[in-house]
Structure formats: structure tokens, C-alpha cells
Write a protein that holds these residues in place. Structure first.
Motif, PDB file in Angstrom:
ATOM      1  N   LEU A  70     -46.462  46.605   3.925  1.00 41.76           N
ATOM      2  CA  LEU A  70     -46.570  47.570   5.013  1.00 41.76           C
ATOM      3  C   LEU A  70     -47.910  48.289   4.923  1.00 41.76           C
ATOM      4  O   LEU A  70     -48.299  48.753   3.834  1.00 41.76           O
ATOM      5  CB  LEU A  70     -45.438  48.587   4.914  1.00 41.76           C
ATOM      6  CG  LEU A  70     -45.481  49.789   5.864  1.00 41.76           C
ATOM      7  CD1 LEU A  70     -45.361  49.332   7.310  1.00 41.76           C
ATOM      8  CD2 LEU A  70     -44.386  50.779   5.507  1.00 41.76           C
ATOM      9  N   VAL A  71     -48.607  48.399   6.043  1.00 36.18           N
ATOM     10  CA  VAL A  71     -49.904  49.082   6.065  1.00 36.18           C
ATOM     11  C   VAL A  71     -50.043  49.820   7.389  1.00 36.18           C
ATOM     12  O   VAL A  71     -49.463  49.407   8.397  1.00 36.18           O
ATOM     13  CB  VAL A  71     -51.055  48.061   5.870  1.00 36.18           C
ATOM     14  CG1 VAL A  71     -51.126  47.084   7.026  1.00 36.18           C
ATOM     15  CG2 VAL A  71     -52.387  48.751   5.660  1.00 36.18           C
ATOM     16  N   GLN A  72     -50.797  50.896   7.376  1.00 37.44           N
ATOM     17  CA  GLN A  72     -51.029  51.659   8.599  1.00 37.44           C
ATOM     18  C   GLN A  72     -52.077  50.971   9.464  1.00 37.44           C
ATOM     19  O   GLN A  72     -52.930  50.226   8.948  1.00 37.44           O
ATOM     20  CB  GLN A  72     -51.491  53.075   8.259  1.00 37.44           C
ATOM     21  CG  GLN A  72     -50.422  53.920   7.605  1.00 37.44           C
ATOM     22  CD  GLN A  72     -50.853  55.362   7.429  1.00 37.44           C
ATOM     23  OE1 GLN A  72     -52.044  55.680   7.473  1.00 37.44           O
ATOM     24  NE2 GLN A  72     -49.894  56.246   7.242  1.00 37.44           N
ATOM     25  N   PRO A  73     -52.052  51.209  10.756  1.00 38.96           N
ATOM     26  CA  PRO A  73     -53.105  50.646  11.633  1.00 38.96           C
ATOM     27  C   PRO A  73     -54.485  51.033  11.129  1.00 38.96           C
ATOM     28  O   PRO A  73     -54.721  52.179  10.717  1.00 38.96           O
ATOM     29  CB  PRO A  73     -52.798  51.292  12.980  1.00 38.96           C
ATOM     30  CG  PRO A  73     -51.322  51.544  12.945  1.00 38.96           C
ATOM     31  CD  PRO A  73     -51.024  51.918  11.518  1.00 38.96           C
ATOM     32  N   GLY A  74     -55.386  50.057  11.153  1.00 40.91           N
ATOM     33  CA  GLY A  74     -56.728  50.262  10.632  1.00 40.91           C
ATOM     34  C   GLY A  74     -56.873  49.940   9.162  1.00 40.91           C
ATOM     35  O   GLY A  74     -57.988  49.898   8.636  1.00 40.91           O
ATOM     36  N   GLY A  75     -55.769  49.703   8.493  1.00 44.53           N
ATOM     37  CA  GLY A  75     -55.788  49.407   7.066  1.00 44.53           C
ATOM     38  C   GLY A  75     -56.093  47.946   6.756  1.00 44.53           C
ATOM     39  O   GLY A  75     -56.368  47.154   7.658  1.00 44.53           O
ATOM     40  N   SER A  76     -56.008  47.624   5.474  1.00 47.62           N
ATOM     41  CA  SER A  76     -56.357  46.286   5.000  1.00 47.62           C
ATOM     42  C   SER A  76     -55.272  45.736   4.085  1.00 47.62           C
ATOM     43  O   SER A  76     -54.565  46.496   3.408  1.00 47.62           O
ATOM     44  CB  SER A  76     -57.680  46.325   4.230  1.00 47.62           C
ATOM     45  OG  SER A  76     -58.733  46.785   5.044  1.00 47.62           O
ATOM     46  N   LEU A  77     -55.171  44.419   4.078  1.00 43.77           N
ATOM     47  CA  LEU A  77     -54.288  43.710   3.165  1.00 43.77           C
ATOM     48  C   LEU A  77     -54.940  42.395   2.777  1.00 43.77           C
ATOM     49  O   LEU A  77     -55.766  41.852   3.529  1.00 43.77           O
ATOM     50  CB  LEU A  77     -52.934  43.398   3.817  1.00 43.77           C
ATOM     51  CG  LEU A  77     -51.880  44.485   3.911  1.00 43.77           C
ATOM     52  CD1 LEU A  77     -50.679  43.962   4.702  1.00 43.77           C
ATOM     53  CD2 LEU A  77     -51.450  44.966   2.540  1.00 43.77           C
ATOM     54  N   ARG A  78     -54.536  41.877   1.625  1.00 38.72           N
ATOM     55  CA  ARG A  78     -54.981  40.552   1.212  1.00 38.72           C
ATOM     56  C   ARG A  78     -53.758  39.665   1.000  1.00 38.72           C
ATOM     57  O   ARG A  78     -52.819  40.053   0.311  1.00 38.72           O
ATOM     58  CB  ARG A  78     -55.787  40.603  -0.080  1.00 38.72           C
ATOM     59  CG  ARG A  78     -56.139  39.206  -0.612  1.00 38.72           C
ATOM     60  CD  ARG A  78     -56.693  39.255  -2.013  1.00 38.72           C
ATOM     61  NE  ARG A  78     -58.037  39.805  -2.030  1.00 38.72           N
ATOM     62  CZ  ARG A  78     -58.775  39.939  -3.146  1.00 38.72           C
ATOM     63  NH1 ARG A  78     -58.286  39.550  -4.290  1.00 38.72           N
ATOM     64  NH2 ARG A  78     -59.986  40.441  -3.065  1.00 38.72           N
ATOM     65  N   LEU A  79     -53.809  38.492   1.577  1.00 42.51           N
ATOM     66  CA  LEU A  79     -52.822  37.456   1.306  1.00 42.51           C
ATOM     67  C   LEU A  79     -53.476  36.367   0.464  1.00 42.51           C
ATOM     68  O   LEU A  79     -54.650  36.042   0.686  1.00 42.51           O
ATOM     69  CB  LEU A  79     -52.296  36.840   2.604  1.00 42.51           C
ATOM     70  CG  LEU A  79     -51.695  37.790   3.635  1.00 42.51           C
ATOM     71  CD1 LEU A  79     -51.203  36.996   4.843  1.00 42.51           C
ATOM     72  CD2 LEU A  79     -50.587  38.609   3.044  1.00 42.51           C
ATOM     73  N   SER A  80     -52.719  35.824  -0.481  1.00 44.83           N
ATOM     74  CA  SER A  80     -53.225  34.744  -1.310  1.00 44.83           C
ATOM     75  C   SER A  80     -52.271  33.563  -1.264  1.00 44.83           C
ATOM     76  O   SER A  80     -51.062  33.734  -1.084  1.00 44.83           O
ATOM     77  CB  SER A  80     -53.418  35.208  -2.750  1.00 44.83           C
ATOM     78  OG  SER A  80     -54.395  36.223  -2.826  1.00 44.83           O
ATOM     79  N   CYS A  81     -52.835  32.383  -1.470  1.00 46.04           N
ATOM     80  CA  CYS A  81     -52.052  31.154  -1.392  1.00 46.04           C
ATOM     81  C   CYS A  81     -52.498  30.229  -2.518  1.00 46.04           C
ATOM     82  O   CYS A  81     -53.700  29.990  -2.684  1.00 46.04           O
ATOM     83  CB  CYS A  81     -52.271  30.498  -0.038  1.00 46.04           C
ATOM     84  SG  CYS A  81     -51.421  28.933   0.190  1.00 46.04           S
ATOM     85  N   ALA A  82     -51.532  29.717  -3.262  1.00 43.64           N
ATOM     86  CA  ALA A  82     -51.838  28.796  -4.348  1.00 43.64           C
ATOM     87  C   ALA A  82     -50.894  27.602  -4.267  1.00 43.64           C
ATOM     88  O   ALA A  82     -49.835  27.668  -3.639  1.00 43.64           O
ATOM     89  CB  ALA A  82     -51.684  29.500  -5.688  1.00 43.64           C
ATOM     90  N   ALA A  83     -51.290  26.532  -4.935  1.00 46.00           N
ATOM     91  CA  ALA A  83     -50.475  25.316  -4.964  1.00 46.00           C
ATOM     92  C   ALA A  83     -49.873  25.131  -6.342  1.00 46.00           C
ATOM     93  O   ALA A  83     -50.539  25.372  -7.346  1.00 46.00           O
ATOM     94  CB  ALA A  83     -51.314  24.110  -4.605  1.00 46.00           C
ATOM     95  N   SER A  84     -48.628  24.724  -6.373  1.00 47.98           N
ATOM     96  CA  SER A  84     -47.968  24.386  -7.624  1.00 47.98           C
ATOM     97  C   SER A  84     -47.602  22.918  -7.593  1.00 47.98           C
ATOM     98  O   SER A  84     -46.998  22.450  -6.635  1.00 47.98           O
ATOM     99  CB  SER A  84     -46.707  25.231  -7.807  1.00 47.98           C
ATOM    100  OG  SER A  84     -45.975  24.818  -8.936  1.00 47.98           O
ATOM    101  N   GLY A  85     -47.990  22.192  -8.627  1.00 46.18           N
ATOM    102  CA  GLY A  85     -47.621  20.795  -8.685  1.00 46.18           C
ATOM    103  C   GLY A  85     -48.607  19.856  -8.037  1.00 46.18           C
ATOM    104  O   GLY A  85     -48.448  18.650  -8.104  1.00 46.18           O
ATOM    105  N   ARG A  86     -49.610  20.382  -7.390  1.00 46.37           N
ATOM    106  CA  ARG A  86     -50.592  19.535  -6.726  1.00 46.37           C
ATOM    107  C   ARG A  86     -51.796  20.401  -6.408  1.00 46.37           C
ATOM    108  O   ARG A  86     -51.662  21.525  -5.971  1.00 46.37           O
ATOM    109  CB  ARG A  86     -50.009  18.983  -5.424  1.00 46.37           C
ATOM    110  CG  ARG A  86     -50.927  18.034  -4.686  1.00 46.37           C
ATOM    111  CD  ARG A  86     -50.384  17.706  -3.314  1.00 46.37           C
ATOM    112  NE  ARG A  86     -51.171  16.678  -2.667  1.00 46.37           N
ATOM    113  CZ  ARG A  86     -50.698  15.483  -2.335  1.00 46.37           C
ATOM    114  NH1 ARG A  86     -49.458  15.183  -2.578  1.00 46.37           N
ATOM    115  NH2 ARG A  86     -51.475  14.616  -1.729  1.00 46.37           N
TER     116      ARG A  86
END
Length: 124
Positions: free
Chosen positions: A11-27
Motif C-alpha cells: 500500500l502506498v499513497q498517491p505520488g509515492g514509490s514502490l519496487r517490484l522484483s521478479c526472480a526465477a527458481s529452477g531455470r
């Protein structure tokens, strides 16, 4: 069988920032296209941003250009989506996906590997 693992969101307020990360398992996804899609209860699963892992070529949907940045962290073997200047309309479940090939496709059906999704909520 490869698994796609997403982290981040919240949850973030308008104008804020977030980071999403994605990794692979098994390949390793080093010869793949990896991308983020998002979906709400009212929408289809829509393309947000994608990157060709081995060249760094990127593509963005117009609504997030200049606000979101997709990148590869080769030291950790993960893909990141930095989301800045977030708006309430960015609220959705975000899915990481990967596909074999070189085309930065925006079509969900062309992606073979999917994460379970992470919720991003932009609200005051």
C-alpha cells in the motif's frame, strides 16, 4: 519446472514509490523476455513493461512511461520494476511473466511462465 517468484508490492499513497522484483527458481531467464502485467477486477491482464534480459531492450505501456523503470540486476539475477509517481489507477495485481524468444510481446498468451501476482494499492 521454472517458477517465477515476485516480491514487493503493498500500500502506498498517491505520488509515492514502490519496487517490484521478479526472480526465477529452477531455470535462468537470461535468454528470455521478462515482463510485468497487471489486472483488476474490471480489466483484462494488461501489459505494463517488459525487458529482453540479455540486451536490456525495454518496452512500456504509454500510461507508465517516465514513471516506471524496468531493469535487470545481473549480480542478483533478478528483474526490478521501479514505480514512481504512483496514481490510484495503478492499483492492481501485478504479475511477472517470462517467455522464450526475442519479441517484446505485450500479449499474455505468449508468455509461458507466470508468478502468482502481488497486490499494489495506491490510496490515501
Amino acid at each position: 519446472q521454472a517458477q517465477v517468484i515476485e516480491t514487493g508490492g503493498g500500500l502506498v499513497q498517491p505520488g509515492g514509490s514502490l519496487r517490484l522484483s521478479c526472480a526465477a527458481s529452477g531455470r535462468a531467464f537470461r535468454n528470455h523476455i521478462v515482463a510485468w502485467f497487471r489486472q483488476t477486477a474490471r480489466t483484462e491482464r494488461d501489459f505494463v513493461a517488459g525487458i529482453r534480459w540479455n540486451t536490456g531492450a525495454t518496452k512500456y505501456v504509454d500510461s507508465v512511461k517516465d514513471r516506471f523503470t524496468i531493469s535487470i540486476d545481473n549480480s542478483k539475477d533478478i528483474m526490478n520494476l521501479e514505480m514512481n509517481s504512483l496514481k490510484p489507477e495503478d492499483t492492481a495485481v501485478y504479475f511477472c511473466a517470462a517467455r522464450i524468444g526475442t519479441d517484446l510481446s505485450t500479449v499474455p498468451a505468449q508468455y509461458q511462465f507466470w508468478g502468482q501476482g502481488t497486490q499494489v494499492t495506491v490510496s490515501s
